[in-house]
Design a protein around this motif. Structure first.
Motif, short mmCIF file in Angstrom:
data_model
loop_
_atom_site.label_atom_id
_atom_site.label_comp_id
_atom_site.label_asym_id
_atom_site.label_seq_id
_atom_site.Cartn_x
_atom_site.Cartn_y
_atom_site.Cartn_z
N ALA A 79 39.46 32.14 14.07
CA ALA A 79 38.57 32.48 12.95
C ALA A 79 38.81 33.89 12.45
O ALA A 79 38.25 34.29 11.43
CB ALA A 79 37.11 32.31 13.37
N HIS A 88 33.02 34.43 13.72
CA HIS A 88 32.37 33.27 14.34
C HIS A 88 33.35 32.09 14.41
O HIS A 88 33.85 31.64 13.38
CB HIS A 88 31.12 32.87 13.56
N PRO A 89 33.61 31.59 15.63
CA PRO A 89 34.54 30.48 15.78
C PRO A 89 33.88 29.14 15.49
O PRO A 89 32.65 29.03 15.49
CB PRO A 89 34.91 30.57 17.27
N GLU A 90 34.70 28.13 15.27
CA GLU A 90 34.18 26.77 15.08
C GLU A 90 33.53 26.25 16.36
O GLU A 90 32.54 25.53 16.30
CB GLU A 90 35.32 25.82 14.66
N ASP A 91 34.09 26.60 17.52
CA ASP A 91 33.57 26.14 18.80
C ASP A 91 33.23 27.36 19.67
O ASP A 91 34.07 27.84 20.44
CB ASP A 91 34.62 25.26 19.49
#
Length: 101
Positions: A89, A10-13
């Motif tokens: 990520a 899961h990415p930050e954005d």
């Protein structure tokens, strides 16, 4: 059939990840020589909880040799280099011969 599966954390954005993946990475991946098919999707769970990964992509090839050759091709190398642009990520890559029951 031989498959490479890439599961992205899961990415930050998420919106930026998907914009890059859709417009740059997925089209690049689809041009790898010898690829039979390429599909990907945003992960979900049956109960609506957060899945282990954000996006999962499957690259299918006629053989392991074809998959390894594709990874070593200019297109495959460009795809690997592109990972730094959106997959900060992390991700997990698995490869396997597909068996059908």
């Amino acid at each position: 059939m031989f498959r490479i599966t890439v599961a992205y954390n899961h990415p930050e954005d998420p919106d930026a990840f998907l914009a890059h993946y859709r417009s740059i990475h997925a089209p690049l991946t689809a041009t790898m020589p010898g690829i039979s098919s390429f599909e990907w999707g945003v992960s979900e769970t049956p109960d609506g909880s957060t899945p282990a990964h954000f996006v999962v992509g499957n690259l299918n090839f006629p053989s392991k040799d074809a998959a390894l050759a594709a990874l070593g091709s200019p297109e495959g190398k460009a795809g690997g280099e592109d990972m730094a642009n959106f997959a900060g990520a992390g991700f997990v890559m698995d490869m396997h011969e597909v068996e059908v029951a």
